[in-house]
Write a protein that holds these residues in place. Structure first.
Motif, PDB file in Angstrom:
ATOM      1  N   ASP A 109       0.845  -1.192   0.000  1.00 58.92           N
ATOM      2  CA  ASP A 109       0.000   0.000   0.000  1.00 58.92           C
ATOM      3  C   ASP A 109       0.887   1.251   0.000  1.00 58.92           C
ATOM      4  O   ASP A 109       1.686   1.448   0.921  1.00 58.92           O
ATOM      5  CB  ASP A 109      -0.887  -0.019   1.242  1.00 58.92           C
ATOM      6  CG  ASP A 109      -1.893   1.113   1.269  1.00 58.92           C
ATOM      7  OD1 ASP A 109      -1.588   2.236   0.805  1.00 58.92           O
ATOM      8  OD2 ASP A 109      -3.005   0.881   1.778  1.00 58.92           O
ATOM      9  N   PRO A 110       0.757   2.118  -1.018  1.00 58.70           N
ATOM     10  CA  PRO A 110       1.603   3.329  -1.078  1.00 58.70           C
ATOM     11  C   PRO A 110       1.462   4.233   0.151  1.00 58.70           C
ATOM     12  O   PRO A 110       2.440   4.822   0.598  1.00 58.70           O
ATOM     13  CB  PRO A 110       1.124   4.049  -2.345  1.00 58.70           C
ATOM     14  CG  PRO A 110       0.463   3.006  -3.161  1.00 58.70           C
ATOM     15  CD  PRO A 110      -0.092   1.992  -2.198  1.00 58.70           C
ATOM     16  N   GLN A 111       0.266   4.338   0.708  1.00 57.31           N
ATOM     17  CA  GLN A 111       0.081   5.172   1.897  1.00 57.31           C
ATOM     18  C   GLN A 111       0.813   4.573   3.094  1.00 57.31           C
ATOM     19  O   GLN A 111       1.369   5.304   3.909  1.00 57.31           O
ATOM     20  CB  GLN A 111      -1.402   5.330   2.226  1.00 57.31           C
ATOM     21  CG  GLN A 111      -2.133   6.205   1.234  1.00 57.31           C
ATOM     22  CD  GLN A 111      -3.605   6.317   1.572  1.00 57.31           C
ATOM     23  OE1 GLN A 111      -4.221   5.359   2.046  1.00 57.31           O
ATOM     24  NE2 GLN A 111      -4.169   7.483   1.322  1.00 57.31           N
ATOM     25  N   HIS A 112       0.829   3.256   3.185  1.00 57.03           N
ATOM     26  CA  HIS A 112       1.541   2.598   4.273  1.00 57.03           C
ATOM     27  C   HIS A 112       3.046   2.781   4.124  1.00 57.03           C
ATOM     28  O   HIS A 112       3.741   2.992   5.120  1.00 57.03           O
ATOM     29  CB  HIS A 112       1.191   1.107   4.322  1.00 57.03           C
ATOM     30  CG  HIS A 112      -0.211   0.850   4.777  1.00 57.03           C
ATOM     31  ND1 HIS A 112      -0.652  -0.406   5.119  1.00 57.03           N
ATOM     32  CD2 HIS A 112      -1.273   1.665   4.946  1.00 57.03           C
ATOM     33  CE1 HIS A 112      -1.919  -0.352   5.473  1.00 57.03           C
ATOM     34  NE2 HIS A 112      -2.316   0.906   5.374  1.00 57.03           N
ATOM     35  N   ARG A 113       3.545   2.716   2.894  1.00 57.17           N
ATOM     36  CA  ARG A 113       4.979   2.943   2.670  1.00 57.17           C
ATOM     37  C   ARG A 113       5.349   4.367   3.091  1.00 57.17           C
ATOM     38  O   ARG A 113       6.417   4.594   3.665  1.00 57.17           O
ATOM     39  CB  ARG A 113       5.342   2.704   1.200  1.00 57.17           C
ATOM     40  CG  ARG A 113       5.377   1.236   0.835  1.00 57.17           C
ATOM     41  CD  ARG A 113       6.049   0.992  -0.504  1.00 57.17           C
ATOM     42  NE  ARG A 113       5.503   1.757  -1.611  1.00 57.17           N
ATOM     43  CZ  ARG A 113       4.558   1.321  -2.439  1.00 57.17           C
ATOM     44  NH1 ARG A 113       4.032   0.124  -2.293  1.00 57.17           N
ATOM     45  NH2 ARG A 113       4.143   2.090  -3.419  1.00 57.17           N
ATOM     46  N   GLU A 114       4.473   5.310   2.803  1.00 55.38           N
ATOM     47  CA  GLU A 114       4.726   6.699   3.205  1.00 55.38           C
ATOM     48  C   GLU A 114       4.748   6.829   4.731  1.00 55.38           C
ATOM     49  O   GLU A 114       5.583   7.538   5.288  1.00 55.38           O
ATOM     50  CB  GLU A 114       3.645   7.614   2.617  1.00 55.38           C
ATOM     51  CG  GLU A 114       3.899   9.078   2.876  1.00 55.38           C
ATOM     52  CD  GLU A 114       2.830   9.958   2.245  1.00 55.38           C
ATOM     53  OE1 GLU A 114       2.370  10.876   2.941  1.00 55.38           O
ATOM     54  OE2 GLU A 114       2.471   9.717   1.082  1.00 55.38           O
ATOM     55  N   MET A 115       3.848   6.116   5.409  1.00 57.08           N
ATOM     56  CA  MET A 115       3.822   6.142   6.877  1.00 57.08           C
ATOM     57  C   MET A 115       5.112   5.556   7.452  1.00 57.08           C
ATOM     58  O   MET A 115       5.662   6.087   8.421  1.00 57.08           O
ATOM     59  CB  MET A 115       2.616   5.370   7.406  1.00 57.08           C
ATOM     60  CG  MET A 115       1.291   6.063   7.184  1.00 57.08           C
ATOM     61  SD  MET A 115      -0.121   5.053   7.692  1.00 57.08           S
ATOM     62  CE  MET A 115       0.174   4.907   9.438  1.00 57.08           C
ATOM     63  N   ILE A 116       5.601   4.473   6.845  1.00 59.27           N
ATOM     64  CA  ILE A 116       6.845   3.860   7.304  1.00 59.27           C
ATOM     65  C   ILE A 116       8.006   4.823   7.103  1.00 59.27           C
ATOM     66  O   ILE A 116       8.850   4.991   7.991  1.00 59.27           O
ATOM     67  CB  ILE A 116       7.101   2.523   6.570  1.00 59.27           C
ATOM     68  CG1 ILE A 116       6.031   1.494   6.970  1.00 59.27           C
ATOM     69  CG2 ILE A 116       8.497   2.001   6.872  1.00 59.27           C
ATOM     70  CD1 ILE A 116       6.004   0.251   6.092  1.00 59.27           C
ATOM     71  N   GLN A 117       8.032   5.489   5.956  1.00 57.09           N
ATOM     72  CA  GLN A 117       9.102   6.458   5.685  1.00 57.09           C
ATOM     73  C   GLN A 117       9.063   7.596   6.688  1.00 57.09           C
ATOM     74  O   GLN A 117      10.096   8.010   7.212  1.00 57.09           O
ATOM     75  CB  GLN A 117       8.986   6.990   4.264  1.00 57.09           C
ATOM     76  CG  GLN A 117      10.091   7.960   3.908  1.00 57.09           C
ATOM     77  CD  GLN A 117       9.985   8.448   2.475  1.00 57.09           C
ATOM     78  OE1 GLN A 117       9.742   7.667   1.575  1.00 57.09           O
ATOM     79  NE2 GLN A 117      10.143   9.736   2.283  1.00 57.09           N
TER      80      GLN A 117
END
Length: 79
Positions: free
Chosen positions: A59-67
């Motif tokens: 999920d792109p939004q989840h990757r952004e949250m991890i970053q």
């Protein structure tokens, strides 16, 4: 190439390139500013963040949250 870590302030080697899962400028920013020891600490915290919030790398939004969590943990400002 030794660096001075922005998180701990100690001189050290950057983490291995293959261990940093981000792309492009984000990866280069981490490699130029964070020592391998602090990166290892983040890897332990990353597991906790992923499990706590039930994040998926797909999920792109989840990757952004991890970053964002990574940058907060390491004391880096957003790229």
């Amino acid at each position: 190439m030794a660096i001075t870590c922005q998180r701990c302030g100690q001189p050290g080697e950057p983490p291995p390139r293959a261990r940093v899962p981000f792309a492009g400028p984000v990866k280069e920013r981490i490699l130029g500013a964070i020592c391998a020891a602090c990166w290892t600490e983040w890897e332990g915290m990353e597991v906790k963040v992923i499990n706590e919030y039930r994040l998926s790398f797909l999920d792109p939004q989840h990757r952004e949250m991890i970053q964002r969590a990574c940058f907060d943990f390491l004391g880096l400002t957003d790229p």
